[in-house]
Design a protein around this motif. Structure first.
Motif, PDB file in Angstrom:
ATOM      1  N   LEU A  64      16.138 -33.030  -1.441  1.00 14.77           N
ATOM      2  CA  LEU A  64      15.592 -33.668  -0.250  1.00 14.77           C
ATOM      3  C   LEU A  64      14.706 -32.687   0.511  1.00 14.77           C
ATOM      4  CD1 LEU A  64      15.664 -36.263   1.461  1.00 14.77           C
ATOM      5  CD2 LEU A  64      17.597 -35.264   2.707  1.00 14.77           C
ATOM      6  N   GLY A  65      13.493 -33.137   0.812  1.00  9.68           N
ATOM      7  CA  GLY A  65      12.550 -32.286   1.518  1.00  9.68           C
ATOM      8  C   GLY A  65      11.653 -31.473   0.612  1.00  9.68           C
ATOM      9  N   ARG A  66      12.002 -31.390  -0.669  1.00  8.88           N
ATOM     10  CA  ARG A  66      11.188 -30.631  -1.625  1.00  8.88           C
ATOM     11  C   ARG A  66      10.526 -31.538  -2.663  1.00  8.88           C
ATOM     12  NH1 ARG A  66      13.452 -27.177  -5.085  1.00  8.88           N
ATOM     13  NH2 ARG A  66      15.446 -28.306  -5.197  1.00  8.88           N
ATOM     14  N   PHE A  67      11.203 -32.591  -3.046  1.00  2.00           N
ATOM     15  CA  PHE A  67      10.702 -33.515  -4.062  1.00  2.00           C
ATOM     16  C   PHE A  67      10.290 -34.821  -3.405  1.00  2.00           C
ATOM     17  CE2 PHE A  67      13.281 -31.881  -7.989  1.00  2.00           C
ATOM     18  CZ  PHE A  67      12.849 -30.586  -7.719  1.00  2.00           C
ATOM     19  N   ALA A  68       9.326 -35.495  -4.024  1.00  2.00           N
ATOM     20  CA  ALA A  68       8.892 -36.804  -3.538  1.00  2.00           C
ATOM     21  C   ALA A  68       8.658 -37.728  -4.719  1.00  2.00           C
ATOM     22  CB  ALA A  68       7.625 -36.682  -2.708  1.00  2.00           C
ATOM     23  N   ILE A  69       9.295 -38.888  -4.674  1.00  2.00           N
ATOM     24  CA  ILE A  69       9.101 -39.896  -5.718  1.00  2.00           C
ATOM     25  C   ILE A  69       8.128 -40.947  -5.214  1.00  2.00           C
ATOM     26  CG2 ILE A  69      11.095 -41.278  -4.967  1.00  2.00           C
ATOM     27  CD1 ILE A  69      11.622 -41.909  -7.943  1.00  2.00           C
ATOM     28  N   SER A  70       7.268 -41.405  -6.092  1.00  2.00           N
ATOM     29  CA  SER A  70       6.313 -42.450  -5.736  1.00  2.00           C
ATOM     30  C   SER A  70       6.016 -43.288  -6.974  1.00  2.00           C
ATOM     31  CB  SER A  70       5.020 -41.843  -5.181  1.00  2.00           C
ATOM     32  OG  SER A  70       4.397 -41.014  -6.153  1.00  2.00           O
ATOM     33  N   ARG A  71       5.363 -44.412  -6.764  1.00  2.00           N
ATOM     34  CA  ARG A  71       5.047 -45.287  -7.886  1.00  2.00           C
ATOM     35  C   ARG A  71       3.683 -45.909  -7.696  1.00  2.00           C
ATOM     36  NH1 ARG A  71       9.729 -49.357  -8.257  1.00  2.00           N
ATOM     37  NH2 ARG A  71       8.460 -50.250  -9.932  1.00  2.00           N
ATOM     38  N   ASP A  72       3.037 -46.198  -8.805  1.00  2.00           N
ATOM     39  CA  ASP A  72       1.754 -46.910  -8.820  1.00  2.00           C
ATOM     40  C   ASP A  72       1.943 -48.102  -9.739  1.00  2.00           C
ATOM     41  OD1 ASP A  72      -0.807 -47.864  -9.217  1.00  2.00           O
ATOM     42  OD2 ASP A  72      -1.717 -45.880  -9.213  1.00  2.00           O
ATOM     43  N   ASN A  73       2.180 -49.253  -9.159  1.00  2.31           N
ATOM     44  CA  ASN A  73       2.459 -50.437  -9.973  1.00  2.31           C
ATOM     45  C   ASN A  73       1.243 -50.871 -10.797  1.00  2.31           C
ATOM     46  OD1 ASN A  73       5.116 -50.589  -9.109  1.00  2.31           O
ATOM     47  ND2 ASN A  73       4.635 -51.996  -7.431  1.00  2.31           N
ATOM     48  N   ALA A  74       0.052 -50.568 -10.323  1.00  2.00           N
ATOM     49  CA  ALA A  74      -1.143 -50.925 -11.085  1.00  2.00           C
ATOM     50  C   ALA A  74      -1.226 -50.132 -12.380  1.00  2.00           C
ATOM     51  CB  ALA A  74      -2.391 -50.692 -10.245  1.00  2.00           C
ATOM     52  N   LYS A  75      -0.635 -48.935 -12.377  1.00  2.00           N
ATOM     53  CA  LYS A  75      -0.654 -48.081 -13.561  1.00  2.00           C
ATOM     54  C   LYS A  75       0.684 -48.068 -14.288  1.00  2.00           C
ATOM     55  CE  LYS A  75      -4.193 -44.936 -11.775  1.00  2.00           C
ATOM     56  NZ  LYS A  75      -4.542 -43.524 -11.451  1.00  2.00           N
ATOM     57  N   ASN A  76       1.644 -48.844 -13.794  1.00  2.00           N
ATOM     58  CA  ASN A  76       2.985 -48.846 -14.405  1.00  2.00           C
ATOM     59  C   ASN A  76       3.530 -47.420 -14.524  1.00  2.00           C
ATOM     60  OD1 ASN A  76       2.924 -51.613 -14.639  1.00  2.00           O
ATOM     61  ND2 ASN A  76       3.489 -51.636 -16.803  1.00  2.00           N
ATOM     62  N   THR A  77       3.374 -46.640 -13.473  1.00  2.00           N
ATOM     63  CA  THR A  77       3.756 -45.238 -13.529  1.00  2.00           C
ATOM     64  C   THR A  77       4.538 -44.839 -12.281  1.00  2.00           C
ATOM     65  OG1 THR A  77       1.798 -44.699 -14.859  1.00  2.00           O
ATOM     66  CG2 THR A  77       2.892 -42.870 -13.742  1.00  2.00           C
ATOM     67  N   VAL A  78       5.550 -44.023 -12.495  1.00  2.00           N
ATOM     68  CA  VAL A  78       6.303 -43.436 -11.402  1.00  2.00           C
ATOM     69  C   VAL A  78       6.132 -41.933 -11.489  1.00  2.00           C
ATOM     70  CG1 VAL A  78       8.468 -43.361 -12.713  1.00  2.00           C
ATOM     71  CG2 VAL A  78       8.531 -43.364 -10.222  1.00  2.00           C
ATOM     72  N   TYR A  79       6.082 -41.291 -10.330  1.00  2.00           N
ATOM     73  CA  TYR A  79       5.829 -39.864 -10.253  1.00  2.00           C
ATOM     74  C   TYR A  79       6.974 -39.148  -9.548  1.00  2.00           C
ATOM     75  CZ  TYR A  79       1.084 -41.603 -11.055  1.00  2.00           C
ATOM     76  OH  TYR A  79      -0.015 -42.261 -11.556  1.00  2.00           O
ATOM     77  N   LEU A  80       7.106 -37.875  -9.848  1.00  2.00           N
ATOM     78  CA  LEU A  80       8.026 -37.013  -9.118  1.00  2.00           C
ATOM     79  C   LEU A  80       7.265 -35.730  -8.786  1.00  2.00           C
ATOM     80  CD1 LEU A  80      10.938 -36.768  -8.047  1.00  2.00           C
ATOM     81  CD2 LEU A  80      11.441 -35.414 -10.098  1.00  2.00           C
ATOM     82  N   GLN A  81       6.882 -35.604  -7.532  1.00  2.00           N
ATOM     83  CA  GLN A  81       6.232 -34.383  -7.065  1.00  2.00           C
ATOM     84  C   GLN A  81       7.309 -33.390  -6.683  1.00  2.00           C
ATOM     85  OE1 GLN A  81       2.860 -33.539  -6.837  1.00  2.00           O
ATOM     86  NE2 GLN A  81       3.661 -31.512  -6.300  1.00  2.00           N
ATOM     87  N   MET A  82       7.290 -32.225  -7.306  1.00  2.00           N
ATOM     88  CA  MET A  82       8.329 -31.228  -7.084  1.00  2.00           C
ATOM     89  C   MET A  82       7.688 -29.981  -6.489  1.00  2.00           C
ATOM     90  SD  MET A  82      10.562 -31.688 -10.573  1.00  2.00           S
ATOM     91  CE  MET A  82       9.288 -30.983 -11.619  1.00  2.00           C
ATOM     92  N   ASN A  83       8.103 -29.639  -5.284  1.00  2.00           N
ATOM     93  CA  ASN A  83       7.577 -28.466  -4.582  1.00  2.00           C
ATOM     94  C   ASN A  83       8.685 -27.450  -4.329  1.00  2.00           C
ATOM     95  OD1 ASN A  83       5.032 -29.789  -4.358  1.00  2.00           O
ATOM     96  ND2 ASN A  83       5.726 -30.815  -2.492  1.00  2.00           N
ATOM     97  N   SER A  84       8.289 -26.232  -4.019  1.00  2.00           N
ATOM     98  CA  SER A  84       9.254 -25.168  -3.701  1.00  2.00           C
ATOM     99  C   SER A  84      10.333 -25.073  -4.771  1.00  2.00           C
ATOM    100  CB  SER A  84       9.889 -25.415  -2.327  1.00  2.00           C
ATOM    101  OG  SER A  84       8.900 -25.485  -1.324  1.00  2.00           O
TER     102      SER A  84
END
Length: 122
Positions: A64-84
């Motif tokens: 929590l506070g370091r990672f961010a999950i997001s999705r792009d339904n147009a691309k059928n893709t989910v992302y995980l941005q991992m920082n620190s």
């Protein structure tokens, strides 16, 4: 049938960042809850983050506070941005999908990717 393919893993130094992607096939992606899990050597697989169809998210306390999950339904893709990133984040990261909307950790994920390795050096 839902197929999930992760990408974006690799070797990074502590304090660095990586973005994982999970490309999904199938027509139910936009209504699916997508989750990220990870498994370190010698440890059980653990929940990392999830996002449902409405964009509601949930994170494990350890990210929590370091990672961010997001999705792009147009691309059928989910992302995980991992920082620190820290060496404790080293693991194989898996993408998973389920049909229910709960984003809290559950055991009903029915579809899994093959995983992508993330290694954080100190």
């Amino acid at each position: 049938q839902v197929q999930l393919v992760e990408s974006g893993g690799g070797l990074v130094q502590a304090g660095g960042s990586l973005r994982l992607s999970c490309a999904a096939s199938g027509r139910t992606f936009s209504t699916s809850t997508m989750g990220w899990f990870r498994q370190a050597p010698g440890k059980e697989r653990e929940f990392v983050a999830a996002i449902n169809w409405s964009g509601t998210t949930y994170y494990a306390a350890s990210v929590l506070g370091r990672f961010a999950i997001s999705r792009d339904n147009a691309k059928n893709t989910v992302y995980l941005q991992m920082n620190s990133l820290t060496p404790e984040d080293t693991a194989v990261y898996y993408c998973a999908a389920k049909s229910t909307a709960l984003v809290v950790p559950t055991t009903d994920y029915g579809h899994w990717g093959q995983g992508t390795q993330v290694t954080v050096s100190s």
